[in-house]
Design a protein around this motif. Structure first.
Motif, PDB file in Angstrom:
ATOM      1  N   LEU A  13       7.576   3.380   6.945  1.00 57.02           N
ATOM      2  CA  LEU A  13       7.359   4.489   6.021  1.00 57.02           C
ATOM      3  C   LEU A  13       8.421   4.494   4.916  1.00 57.02           C
ATOM      4  N   ILE A  14       9.665   4.188   5.287  1.00 59.04           N
ATOM      5  CA  ILE A  14      10.744   4.159   4.284  1.00 59.04           C
ATOM      6  C   ILE A  14      10.507   3.057   3.267  1.00 59.04           C
ATOM      7  N   PHE A  17       7.607   3.992   1.029  1.00 65.17           N
ATOM      8  CA  PHE A  17       7.999   5.011   0.055  1.00 65.17           C
ATOM      9  C   PHE A  17       8.821   4.395  -1.075  1.00 65.17           C
ATOM     10  N   ILE A  20       6.580   2.307  -3.351  1.00 65.24           N
ATOM     11  CA  ILE A  20       5.778   3.118  -4.268  1.00 65.24           C
ATOM     12  C   ILE A  20       6.625   3.616  -5.434  1.00 65.24           C
ATOM     13  N   LEU A  21       7.842   4.079  -5.124  1.00 68.44           N
ATOM     14  CA  LEU A  21       8.740   4.532  -6.188  1.00 68.44           C
ATOM     15  C   LEU A  21       9.076   3.402  -7.157  1.00 68.44           C
TER      16      LEU A  21
END
Length: 291
Positions: A13-14, A17, A20-21
């Motif tokens: 998940l990290i 994330f 995506i950023l």
């Protein structure tokens, strides 16, 4: 040691994330780059997003052939270097003085610097002051007013207070060193990460700023690159097919030429940043965290 499924899921998940950023930051840059090397027809038909169409470099050739744009580039480089050097000199001197406990009234001076971060006189008083000092239409008006940052001063002062061992300074004083020698030979070599970070702050801030030039500069020879880019975007937005000051007689599509100028103004900072990136996070954290 075997990892738990929950730890693996958290890592996924990290990374997702962060990915995506990163894409959110990178996609606009790729889009502008693709437009800058695409053909006029493809851009005008809105067929260019991330992959360039009808690749050509005519827009870049137009930019590099324009003498006013190249003059603005070298003028911006000179202004940025002078601004960064002066800003670092003032910040180092101020931070070192305020970090010494023997300086009387240093807390009051620190509060005065802090107040300047929250209150400003405004644009009209600034213009009046610059006019009274005869700085309008001079290169000094792009260097002197913003050459000192209270925010950078606080970061460097905090670093010098908490990360430079007091015992080293006391030993140097016993050996007969004065404050200037202590600063040059002890404090500055131990402050390289935070100094590189603050130099980046000053350089990027000066490179990206155009409002002071917009208010105080009317001579074409003193216009920095960002102001030229601002004028180009305004010209494109006002339905002009080409910015004549930048493109001359070229018939490049306005979006293609605008994208090429954006890349032209962005690449110098993008090229410099990787060389000091390793100091960036370390310098900010060291200067911002009190032990």
């Amino acid at each position: 040691m075997k990892r738990k499924p929950s730890d693996i899921c958290a890592d996924v998940l990290i990374y997702l994330f962060i990915g995506i950023l990163s894409l959110i930051c990178l996609i606009p840059f790729i889009h502008v780059l693709s437009m800058s090397i695409s053909g006029n027809a493809a851009v005008m038909a809105n067929r260019v997003f991330l992959i360039p169409k009808d690749i050509n470099f005519d827009a870049y050739i137009t930019v590099f052939k324009d003498s006013s744009m190249m003059r603005s580039l070298w003028f911006s480089v000179w202004i940025t270097v002078a601004f960064t050097a002066l800003g670092m000199f003032l910040t180092i001197c101020g931070a070192y003085a305020l970090s010494r406990k023997r300086l009387k009234g240093r807390k009051v001076v620190g509060i005065i610097f802090l107040i300047t971060m929250y209150f400003t006189a405004g644009t009209i008083p600034d213009y009046i002051v610059m006019s009274e000092l005869h700085l309008i239409n001079t290169s000094a008006v792009l260097i002197l007013p913003l050459a000192f940052s209270a925010y950078n001063l606080i970061i460097l002062r905090t670093f010098m207070q908490n990360s430079v061992p007091q015992s080293l300074e006391e030993a140097a004083q016993i050996d007969g060193c004065n404050d200037f020698v202590i600063l040059i030979k002890i404090v500055l070599p131990l402050s390289v990460p935070v100094l590189a970070t603050l130099a980046l702050f000053y350089a990027v801030g000066r490179w990206n700023t155009f409002q002071d030039a917009l208010y105080f500069i009317t001579k074409s020879s003193l216009k920095p690159l960002q102001l030229k880019l601002y004028e180009l975007v305004n010209a494109a937005g006002s339905q002009s097919a080409v910015s004549q000051e930048v493109a001359g007689e070229s018939m490049q599509a306005q979006e293609v030429l605008k994208s090429a100028c954006i890349m032209f103004a962005t690449l110098p900072i993008v090229i410099v940043y990787p060389f000091i990136q390793k100091y960036f996070v370390k310098g900010v954290m060291i200067g911002a965290v009190k032990e």
